[in-house]
Enzyme design. Structure first.
Site, mmCIF file in Angstrom:
data_model
loop_
_atom_site.group_PDB
_atom_site.id
_atom_site.type_symbol
_atom_site.label_atom_id
_atom_site.label_comp_id
_atom_site.label_asym_id
_atom_site.label_seq_id
_atom_site.Cartn_x
_atom_site.Cartn_y
_atom_site.Cartn_z
ATOM 1 C CG PHE A 68 32.844 -0.181 61.706
ATOM 2 C CD1 PHE A 68 31.731 0.572 61.314
ATOM 3 C CD2 PHE A 68 34.087 0.174 61.215
ATOM 4 C CE1 PHE A 68 31.882 1.653 60.459
ATOM 5 C CE2 PHE A 68 34.233 1.256 60.355
ATOM 6 C CZ PHE A 68 33.126 1.995 59.971
ATOM 7 C CD GLN A 69 34.206 0.106 57.063
ATOM 8 O OE1 GLN A 69 35.367 -0.244 57.108
ATOM 9 N NE2 GLN A 69 33.796 1.195 56.407
ATOM 10 C CD GLU B 166 36.124 0.446 47.346
ATOM 11 O OE1 GLU B 166 35.165 1.112 46.875
ATOM 12 O OE2 GLU B 166 36.625 0.698 48.468
ATOM 13 C CE LYS C 258 43.535 -4.299 61.588
ATOM 14 N NZ LYS C 258 43.635 -3.041 60.922
ATOM 15 C CG MET D 290 20.561 -1.118 23.607
ATOM 16 S SD MET D 290 20.549 -1.400 21.838
ATOM 17 C CE MET D 290 22.143 -2.142 21.618
HETATM 18 C C1 LIG Z 1 24.303 -0.964 35.024
HETATM 19 C C2 LIG Z 1 23.271 -1.043 33.957
HETATM 20 N N1 LIG Z 1 22.055 -0.457 34.129
HETATM 21 C C3 LIG Z 1 21.130 -0.523 33.148
HETATM 22 C C4 LIG Z 1 21.374 -1.186 31.985
HETATM 23 C C5 LIG Z 1 20.297 -1.278 30.905
HETATM 24 N N2 LIG Z 1 20.760 -0.596 29.678
HETATM 25 C C6 LIG Z 1 21.304 -1.265 28.649
HETATM 26 S S1 LIG Z 1 21.802 -0.272 27.412
HETATM 27 C C7 LIG Z 1 21.241 1.097 28.220
HETATM 28 C C8 LIG Z 1 21.383 2.462 27.624
HETATM 29 C C9 LIG Z 1 22.792 2.867 27.503
HETATM 30 O O1 LIG Z 1 22.837 4.227 27.259
HETATM 31 P P1 LIG Z 1 24.182 4.948 26.879
HETATM 32 O O2 LIG Z 1 25.278 4.535 27.775
HETATM 33 O O3 LIG Z 1 23.909 6.404 26.776
HETATM 34 O O4 LIG Z 1 24.541 4.312 25.459
HETATM 35 P P2 LIG Z 1 23.794 4.431 24.047
HETATM 36 O O5 LIG Z 1 22.875 3.272 23.951
HETATM 37 O O6 LIG Z 1 23.079 5.740 24.012
HETATM 38 O O7 LIG Z 1 24.908 4.349 23.066
HETATM 39 C C10 LIG Z 1 20.666 0.745 29.449
HETATM 40 C C11 LIG Z 1 20.059 1.702 30.394
HETATM 41 C C12 LIG Z 1 22.640 -1.802 31.862
HETATM 42 N N3 LIG Z 1 22.987 -2.518 30.771
HETATM 43 N N4 LIG Z 1 23.567 -1.697 32.834
#
Ligand SMILES: Cc1ncc(C[n+]2csc(CCOP(=O)(O)OP(=O)(O)O)c2C)c(N)n1
Lengths: 552, 84
Positions: free
Chosen positions: A113-114, A51, A163, A464
């Site tokens: 349920f759910q 979803e 429902k 990042m």
């Molecule tokens: C759902 C979620 N969890 C954690 C983060 C924190 N976060 C921001 S950027 C990042 C790293 C992203 O890594 P990747 O997708 O490999 O991209 P890259 O920076 O290597 O291009 C994280 C963990 C986020 N933005 N979203």
């Protein structure tokens, strides 16, 4: 005409102009899915793997097409799986209607349920939501939901339908056309704004997602010509102006272009149009508007003064306001300001010819795409590189998670964006962290036969976060080196797409040529890049242009 | 400067409306001191009175965010602190 609730829902969706919905069936929406079966010649339902993917797809569909996206999920876990997608749409003001089933009204509140209170759960992350307790309210509620999602500052609306409301019957076609309630508005201070504009010798236009939401791109361009004013964009405003326009300086803020952020800090007048001044865009608020008068134009009154105190505010539809201002603005020239801008533009991250680096990869991909190609991203370094280096020429061609920064947004968004743009070739730039979150949707790409090219900027790290650890945590790379052994090319093949793995520009070019197959074929290109690539420039959080980092 | 203030709201008496209102306060970490709700002469419309404390910024934010809620018909900042 007496109809059952589920039929009323589909009939009303058709009246609202909906021809495509995304979703996933389950016990509490069986009646809705039964109607979707009967109406399958008039309404397309796209079944996803999860979803969350469906919700991001509805979001991407809305961003690419400008229409309201629709997602359907069952009660309980189906509904909770929508939460991230709804929050994402909310922060980026995307028009979305989410429809969930729930247990019958007499079973509500018994931990059936759910059963979950999805109206309560989503209340802080929607523009509005409804629980429909009687079938007699259903038609009116759907009308209101679409109106709310798509008027004023757009956003997500959820409708929870128990429902029994789906199976009960009532008269259809009797609800009145709703109107948005009147709310107090700010006085329209046009003369003062015109005076401030006329007094400016260094005007700067800062435009955000509101410009695209209002389809005011032409008006902004005209304003820029008329005032001889350079334009900087927020990330959500990216694609409002073509990159080929020489006074489009690109993105401002944390990872923006030097010239854009510098011009913004040196201007004497900032016309901020359809922006909300996120902390990622402004940095240090004390420095941010030190030298300029700020005119803030937005549809949402609550944005004025929320983060930045404007000198003048104009509240209303951005397009209508700009058209009105343009009536009274003559063309002017600011040659000295133009010279300054030309000077600012000289500070750039250096080119690296021949290297297998993000910029060269993104530019190579761009050469094989059209101006109208829709581009989705996930979240992280690759997102910033795409926003910085991909040459966007048309509005609504970038689907990216701005406010929520949702890793895992990209693939669902690409699916929705591809369908919303007439099943034309669509590109996703992602990286192994984000892709790992929702790559299950590869099955949807293939089963829907969607022409999507997935480019994985694969650096083996959560890039990042690693970059921040490098700069602010003395290189303690806690939990950001993934060392996974996933073979993405093989994975793509296993899903029924075609996968490639490349490590040089020559190899990439060969694959791009081979996969340049128009609007047919799903591909994944795993690009192995260095784990220490940085996103630059960077203005550290809470700092200003004075602290900009230009070199790694 | 932090000051006590009263906001009067006229709202559609629909499912969850109180939740939406208090949610706006709690999301921003603002405290509600007193809340009082009662019927009005208009059927389906409830009047809610909220007393809280905050500075100028908080006051304007709360008011403009409240005004945005679909089920809120009118928001009034009461200037003098009377009991009503
Ligand atoms: C759902 C979620 N969890 C954690 C983060 C924190 N976060 C921001 S950027 C990042 C790293 C992203 O890594 P990747 O997708 O490999 O991209 P890259 O920076 O290597 O291009 C994280 C963990 C986020 N933005 N979203």
């Amino acid at each position: 005409m007496r109809l059952k609730g589920a039929t009323i829902l589909i009939e009303e969706l058709l009246r609202q102009g909906v021809d495509t919905v995304f979703g996933y069936p389950g016990g509490a929406v069986l009646d809705i899915y039964d109607e979707l079966y009967k109406y399958s010649d008039r309404i397309d339902h796209v079944i996803t793997a999860h979803e969350q993917g469906a919700c991001h797809a509805a979001d991407g569909y809305a961003r690419a097409s400008g229409k309201t996206g629709v997602v359907i999920a069952t009660s309980g876990p189906g509904a909770t799986n929508l939460v991230t997608g709804i929050a994402n749409a909310n922060l980026d003001s995307v028009p979305l209607v989410a429809i969930t089933g729930n247990v019958s009204v007499n079973a509500l509140g018994r931990d059936s349920f759910q059963e979950v209170d999805i109206v309560g759960i989503t209340q802080p992350i929607v523009k509005h939501n409804f629980m429909v307790r009687h079938v007699q309210e259903l038609e009116q509620t759907i009308k209101e939901a679409f109106l709310i999602a798509n008027s004023g500052r757009k956003g997500p609306v959820l409708i929870d339908i128990p429902k029994n409301v789906q199976t009960d019957t009532c008269e259809y076609g009797i609800a009145v056309v709703p109107r948005m309630p009147d709310k107090p508005k700010l006085p329209y201070v046009k003369d003062k704004v015109l005076e401030a504009i006329r007094n400016s010798t260094k005007p700067f236009i800062y435009c955000g997602g509101g410009v695209i939401a209002a389809s005011a791109e032409q008006e902004v361009l005209e304003l820029s010509h008329r005032l001889d004013a350079p334009v900087g964009l927020s990330m959500m405003g990216r694609t409002a102006l073509p990159d080929s326009y020489d006074y489009n300086l690109g993105m401002c803020g944390m990872h923006g272009e030097y010239a854009a952020s510098k011009a913004q800090s040196e201007c004497d007048l900032m016309l901020a149009i359809g922006v909300r001044f996120s902390d990622r865009a402004t940095g240090d608020l004390n420095e941010y508007t030190k030298k300029c008068t700020v005119i803030h134009i937005d549809i949402d009154k609550a944005e004025f003064g929320k983060n930045v105190d404007p000198d003048f505010c104009l509240q209303g539809d951005v397009k209508a306001i700009l058209q009105d201002l343009l009536k009274d603005l003559k063309g002017v020239r600011h040659p000295e300001w133009r010279e300054e801008i030309t000077e600012f533009k000289k500070t750039k991250t250096p080119d690296r010819p021949g290297e297998f680096c993000p910029k060269n990869i993104i530019e190579a991909v761009r050469r094989h795409m059209q101006d109208s190609t829709v581009v989705a991203t996930d979240v992280g370094q690759h997102q910033m590189w795409t926003v910085q280096y991909y040459d966007f020429e048309q509005p609504r061609t970038l689907l990216t998670s701005g406010g929520l920064g949702t890793m895992g947004y990209g693939l669902g968004a690409a699916i929705g964006g591809c369908i919303g743009s007439g099943r034309k070739r669509t590109v996703l730039f992602t990286s192994e962290g984000s892709f790992g979150m929702n790559l299950n949707e590869l099955c949807t790409v293939v089963s829907q036969d969607l022409p999507i090219t997935i480019v994985v900027l694969d650096n083996n790290v959560l890039g990042m976060v690693r970059q921040w650890q490098g700069i602010f945590y003395e290189g303690r790379y806690s939990q950001t080196t993934l060392n996974r052994k996933t073979d993405f090319a093989a994975l793509a093949n296993a899903f029924g797409a075609k996968g490639y793995s490349v490590a040089t520009l020559e190899e990439l070019e060969k694959v791009l040529t081979e996969t340049d197959t128009g609007d047919k074929g799903a591909y994944l290109i795993d690009c192995h890049i260095n784990q220490d690539e940085k996103v630059l420039p960077m203005i550290p959080p809470g700092k200003s242009i004075k602290n900009i980092i230009l070199k790694g | 400067m932090e000051e006590r203030f009263i906001i009067d709201l006229w709202v559609n008496n629909r499912f969850g409306v109180l939740n939406r209102i208090t949610g706006l306060y709690s999301k921003r970490g603002y405290n509600i001191e007193t809340i009082h709700a009662g019927p009005t002469d208009v059927p389906g419309v409830t009047k809610i009175e909220i007393v809280s404390t905050g500075d100028d910024y908080m006051r304007t934010q709360v008011i403009s965010q409240l005004e945005k809620l679909y089920d809120i018909r009118k928001v009034d900042l009461r200037t003098e602190m009377t009991g009503d």
